[in-house]
Design a protein around this motif. Structure first.
Motif, PDB file in Angstrom:
ATOM      1  N   SER A  40       0.862  -1.203   0.000  1.00 16.00           N
ATOM      2  CA  SER A  40       0.000   0.000   0.000  1.00 16.00           C
ATOM      3  C   SER A  40       0.892   1.245   0.000  1.00 16.00           C
ATOM      4  O   SER A  40       0.733   2.132   0.834  1.00 16.00           O
ATOM      5  N   GLN A  73      -0.624   4.898  -0.127  1.00 17.67           N
ATOM      6  CA  GLN A  73      -1.055   5.370   1.193  1.00 17.67           C
ATOM      7  C   GLN A  73       0.156   5.753   2.051  1.00 17.67           C
ATOM      8  O   GLN A  73       0.165   6.789   2.719  1.00 17.67           O
ATOM      9  N   TRP A  76       1.424   9.148   1.008  1.00 12.68           N
ATOM     10  CA  TRP A  76       0.596  10.273   1.491  1.00 12.68           C
ATOM     11  C   TRP A  76       0.792  10.461   2.998  1.00 12.68           C
ATOM     12  O   TRP A  76       0.871  11.591   3.487  1.00 12.68           O
ATOM     13  N   ASN A  77       0.859   9.344   3.721  1.00  7.57           N
ATOM     14  CA  ASN A  77       1.088   9.466   5.174  1.00  7.57           C
ATOM     15  C   ASN A  77       2.395  10.221   5.446  1.00  7.57           C
ATOM     16  O   ASN A  77       2.457  11.140   6.251  1.00  7.57           O
ATOM     17  N   PRO A 107      -5.488   8.932   0.160  1.00  8.45           N
ATOM     18  CA  PRO A 107      -5.853   7.739   0.939  1.00  8.45           C
ATOM     19  C   PRO A 107      -5.070   7.635   2.251  1.00  8.45           C
ATOM     20  O   PRO A 107      -4.400   6.631   2.514  1.00  8.45           O
ATOM     21  N   SER A 113      -4.150   6.979   6.099  1.00  9.09           N
ATOM     22  CA  SER A 113      -4.633   5.959   7.047  1.00  9.09           C
ATOM     23  C   SER A 113      -5.561   6.597   8.083  1.00  9.09           C
ATOM     24  O   SER A 113      -5.383   7.759   8.447  1.00  9.09           O
TER      25      SER A 113
END
Ligand SMILES: CC(C)(CO)C(=O)C(=O)O
Length: 316
Positions: A183, A186, A189-190, A239, A241
């Motif tokens: 992933s 994601q 982006w985190n 996206p 978490s």
């Protein structure tokens, strides 16, 4: 199977992760600029890693774009350039990208992915990120002062392949932590949320993290920057978490009080910074989604003022 690895740059990030791969016996070549090559040759052809995760000194195999004949096909490229050197890095890399080469970018942010896909083809670009505190000193040695030394990579669409599993194996036995993620979008982006917030506060306050978090109202301030950034990213469909801000606030409370971001270190050295790529892009998204972002505006303006000062200095 021998995995041929090309690392773009032998600086703080490329030199660190590439060095760890050399240490583990992997087949690694470093594509460097002439200046860095001369600096390393001036040090006897040696790169020094001073790290809490284990010191290591190695003799890297170096090539420059001028020397590359483009005939060697690499299995994988680690791309650790600064965002403002991305176009130049793409041009330098083009002769070394073969039909089956995979590119793992380690830049902060997200905008570079579509640029790389356009340059090299969608099928060759993976997602990637690193979480590592590392810097070059004025002798060109790598200084890596905290336990954070992780590199994460994976297919942008998720899942994995036989080739990626093989790569994970090749990367597996080093002192740095290489992780294959299913992933990665994601994860990116985190990390983007984390680095936007951390680089904003550390460049605004110009002090290591400990002083900021221990100051009156410091933790609330940091959380507000996280939340402002999170709301813009989520409005844009990122996206992220669930519970990501709480997770990062735990990190903020427990990480070394001496923690600094790379943007802060670049500022301290009077170098160019990645404000447009990191904060600038999030502010563009805020505008698109009609979200007011006073904290990020303030952080970004501080970076713009710094840029203006740099320009004035270079014109002197
Ligand atoms: C992970 C972190 C925050 C390490 O310093 C980083 O990526 C950066 O500073 O650019």
């Amino acid at each position: 199977m021998n995995t041929k690895i090309l690392v773009l740059g032998a600086g703080a990030i490329g030199g660190y992760f590439g060095g760890r791969l050399v240490e583990a016996g992997q087949d690694v070549t470093f594509l460097v600029r002439l200046n860095r090559k001369k600096q390393i040759e001036g040090n006897g052809g040696i790169v020094v890693i001073n790290s809490v995760n284990g010191n290591y000194t190695f003799k890297p195999t170096l090539i420059t774009k001028e020397e590359g004949d483009g005939n060697v096909e690499y299995d994988v490229v680690l791309l650790s350039s600064k965002s403002y050197h991305l176009q130049a890095s793409i041009e330098d890399l083009k002769p070394f990208i073969g039909k089956n080469t995979l590119v793992i970018p380690l830049l902060n942010g997200i905008q570079h992915i579509s640029i790389l896909e356009q340059a090299f083809g969608r099928e060759r670009v993976l997602g990637g990120l690193c979480v590592v505190e590392t810097t070059l000193n004025d002798k060109g040695e790598i200084h890596q002062p905290s336990e954070l030394n992780q590199l994460i990579f994976g297919q942008l669409d998720g899942g994995t392949t036989e080739k990626l599993n093989q790569l994970a194996q090749a990367f597996g036995s080093t002192k740095a932590k290489f992780t294959l993620s299913e992933s990665i979008t994601q994860d990116m982006w985190n990390k983007y949320l984390m680095i936007t917030t951390m680089s904003s506060i550390t460049t605004l306050m110009r002090t290591p993290l400990g002083t900021i978090r221990d100051s009156v109202g410091g933790l609330e301030f940091i959380e507000s920057v996280f939340k402002e950034t999170e709301s813009i990213m989520r409005a844009n469909g990122a996206p992220l978490s669930d519970g990501i801000v709480d997770r990062y606030m735990t990190l903020v409370k427990t990480i070394s009080s001496q923690f600094k971001t790379s943007m802060q270190r670049d500022m301290e050295k009077g170098l160019e910074i990645e404000g447009d790529h990191i904060q600038g892009y999030i502010l563009q998204l805020a505008k698109q989604h009609n979200i007011s972002a006073p904290l990020l505006r303030c952080a970004y303006q501080n970076l713009c003022v710094y840029n203006e000062m740099l320009k004035a200095r270079s014109n002197q």
